[in-house]
Design a protein around this motif. Structure first.
Motif, PDB file in Angstrom:
ATOM      1  N   LEU A 295      62.736  26.992  54.497  1.00 58.59           N
ATOM      2  CA  LEU A 295      61.817  28.210  54.260  1.00 58.59           C
ATOM      3  C   LEU A 295      61.192  28.646  55.167  1.00 58.59           C
ATOM      4  O   LEU A 295      60.543  27.914  56.120  1.00 58.59           O
ATOM      5  CB  LEU A 295      60.765  27.795  53.088  1.00 58.59           C
ATOM      6  CG  LEU A 295      61.433  27.413  51.640  1.00 58.59           C
ATOM      7  CD1 LEU A 295      60.072  27.250  50.609  1.00 58.59           C
ATOM      8  CD2 LEU A 295      62.401  28.523  51.148  1.00 58.59           C
TER       9      LEU A 295
ATOM     10  N   THR B  49      63.925  22.104  47.967  1.00 58.96           N
ATOM     11  CA  THR B  49      62.682  22.897  48.226  1.00 58.96           C
ATOM     12  C   THR B  49      62.463  23.787  47.084  1.00 58.96           C
ATOM     13  O   THR B  49      61.224  23.962  46.308  1.00 58.96           O
ATOM     14  CB  THR B  49      62.554  23.691  49.350  1.00 58.96           C
ATOM     15  OG1 THR B  49      63.116  23.155  50.672  1.00 58.96           O
ATOM     16  CG2 THR B  49      61.229  23.856  49.627  1.00 58.96           C
TER      17      THR B  49
ATOM     18  N   HIS C  34      57.034  31.539  46.959  1.00 54.92           N
ATOM     19  CA  HIS C  34      58.416  30.706  46.939  1.00 54.92           C
ATOM     20  C   HIS C  34      59.045  30.524  45.541  1.00 54.92           C
ATOM     21  O   HIS C  34      59.925  30.841  45.020  1.00 54.92           O
ATOM     22  CB  HIS C  34      58.633  29.888  47.918  1.00 54.92           C
ATOM     23  CG  HIS C  34      58.496  30.230  49.503  1.00 54.92           C
ATOM     24  ND1 HIS C  34      59.517  30.989  50.111  1.00 54.92           N
ATOM     25  CD2 HIS C  34      57.530  29.856  50.437  1.00 54.92           C
ATOM     26  CE1 HIS C  34      59.271  31.485  51.275  1.00 54.92           C
ATOM     27  NE2 HIS C  34      57.904  30.746  51.582  1.00 54.92           N
TER      28      HIS C  34
ATOM     29  N   THR D 161      61.835  22.131  55.640  1.00 52.90           N
ATOM     30  CA  THR D 161      60.924  21.674  54.586  1.00 52.90           C
ATOM     31  C   THR D 161      60.790  20.120  54.722  1.00 52.90           C
ATOM     32  O   THR D 161      59.477  19.796  54.077  1.00 52.90           O
ATOM     33  CB  THR D 161      60.862  22.282  53.322  1.00 52.90           C
ATOM     34  OG1 THR D 161      62.238  21.667  52.644  1.00 52.90           O
ATOM     35  CG2 THR D 161      61.185  23.802  53.596  1.00 52.90           C
TER      36      THR D 161
ATOM     37  N   LYS E 113      61.716  27.159  58.886  1.00 49.94           N
ATOM     38  CA  LYS E 113      61.361  25.690  59.047  1.00 49.94           C
ATOM     39  C   LYS E 113      62.109  24.841  57.999  1.00 49.94           C
ATOM     40  O   LYS E 113      62.071  25.269  56.719  1.00 49.94           O
ATOM     41  CB  LYS E 113      60.069  25.440  58.672  1.00 49.94           C
ATOM     42  CG  LYS E 113      58.985  26.363  59.896  1.00 49.94           C
ATOM     43  CD  LYS E 113      57.536  25.963  59.531  1.00 49.94           C
ATOM     44  CE  LYS E 113      56.433  26.728  60.828  1.00 49.94           C
ATOM     45  NZ  LYS E 113      56.737  28.038  60.712  1.00 49.94           N
TER      46      LYS E 113
END
Length: 408
Positions: free
Chosen positions: A180, A190, A136, A185, A183
């Motif tokens: 992400l 994030t 990510h 986070t 969900k």
């Protein structure tokens, strides 16, 4: 080399957007097709008047940027928006759309990532070998970069000192990545949570995100560039990676073009929001450089660890992060204990008269309704089903076309 500009003479703004499929909402690694449609042939950089288009590390992200330095930010939102509308028209036959915000809420980086395969591909391939760019922190991050010039060491000292002070506050103004892989986070920003560690294999590259206390070109080379060059040597046998490219702190000195690039700003839902945020940051930096708050000696005294503590909490809590460091709040003439939102409200009131009126509405909405991350979370509520998340992001996506701010 062109004669360098003085402090705040000009600005450079870069905005990154992801391409998504209209039907599936998945990221679409087809930026090469978009650039080919625009230029008639595949080009990594396409000039389009005052705005230029270019590729990024991953094949689903396109960067729009000021085509060279610009002297003011007053009409930049409209210029970027015009390019977004043009891109949208080019994407129609491909069944694709642009999407704002710093992270795709459903993307699986392990299966959905495709690296750019064309120009600079050897650089990207080497990065992938070292860091595995499918995470990510590499493949699902869209940001806004602000480039500010300095003329000489004296100006670099003032600008770098001011930027270091302001970096911890940025997530409380522009966090936009709270979800992400479907969900929530627990982090408003994030993207920056991943930013801290996405180059953990060679920690010298990112450092502690907040740059070290270096205020001259010579010190910067000795303290930041030399350790980077030494650390990368075993990996970069053919010497294809440049020190400016490798430096991944939250603000990086570009001595090759006499500028500092701020990298901690999450991209927003529309250029109206992005440019208003950039303009506010610039005006606050001007005030710091003019010593309207703390004097230069006080600004320079802050060690990276103390600033990182404030940043780290803001990455999690955004504008609701509470600052208890009395000395930091005193820099801005604030009394003990204040939220990051309180600090930004104070800073906005301090510079409002110098901020172009076209930016007031966006800033005031952010300060009242919260960061884009907060507004996304409010819209999602307790329903984190894939369909509901997509519907929220599709609503937000409309803001790109209308150049408005997202209201849940």
């Amino acid at each position: 080399m062109k004669k360098p500009f003085h402090l705040f003479d000009v600005y450079g703004i870069e905005l990154e957007y992801m391409l998504v499929n209209k039907d599936t909402f998945k990221v679409a690694p087809q930026v090469d097709e978009l650039l080919t449609k625009k230029a008639g042939e595949l080009k990594a950089d396409v000039e389009n008047g005052d705005i230029a288009w270019s590729n990024e590390l991953v094949a689903h992200v396109i960067e729009l940027k000021t085509n060279g330095p610009t002297e003011n930010t007053d009409d930049l939102a409209e210029k970027f928006h015009a390019n977004i509308l043009e891109i949208d028209a080019l994407l129609q036959p491909l069944n694709l759309q642009l999407l704002g915000s710093a992270s795709h809420p459903l993307m699986n980086p392990n299966t959905d990532t495709q690296l750019w395969k064309h120009s600079y591909s050897e650089v990207y391939a080497l990065y992938n070998t070292i860091f595995n760019c499918k995470g990510h922190g590499w493949s699902n991050v869209q940001s806004t970069h602000i480039n500010l010039p300095f003329y000489d060491d004296k100006e670099f000292e003032k600008l770098h000192a001011a930027i270091r002070i302001i970096l911890p506050l940025l997530p409380g103004l522009c966090a936009s990545s709270p979800i992400l892989e479907g969900k929530i986070t627990g982090f408003k920003d994030t993207r920056l949570e991943f930013y801290k560690t996405n180059q953990k294999e060679i920690p010298e590259l990112t450092g502690l995100v907040i740059p070290e206390r270096v205020f001259s070109k010579l010190d910067y080379h000795a303290t930041i560039f030399e350790p980077i060059k030494k650390a990368i040597r075993p990996y970069d046998k053919n010497k294809i990676l440049d020190q400016h490219f490798l430096n991944s702190r939250g603000a990086i000195a570009r001595f090759d073009r006499n500028a500092i690039e701020i990298r901690l700003v999450d991209i927003q839902e529309s250029p109206k929001a992005d440019i208003a945020i950039c303009a506010l940051i610039i005006e606050v930096l001007k005030a710091l450089v003019k010593k309207e708050f703390a004097v230069l000696k006080e600004q320079k005294s802050w060690i990276k660890e103390a600033l990182f503590t404030i940043l780290n909490d803001a990455i999690k809590h955004g504008e609701d992060s509470v600052i208890e460091d009395e000395a930091y709040l005193k820099l801005f003439n604030l009394k003990p204990t204040a939220s990051v939102k309180d600090v930004w409200k104070h800073l906005y009131q301090s510079v409002k008269s110098t901020l172009h009126k076209s930016h007031h509405e966006a800033i005031e909405l952010i300060l009242e309704e919260g960061t884009l991350a907060t507004r996304i979370l409010k819209a999602v509520g307790n329903d984190t089903s894939e369909n509901h998340i997509v519907s929220v992001y599709r609503d937000m996506q409309k803001c790109l076309k209308t150049n408005t701010l997202f209201k849940p």
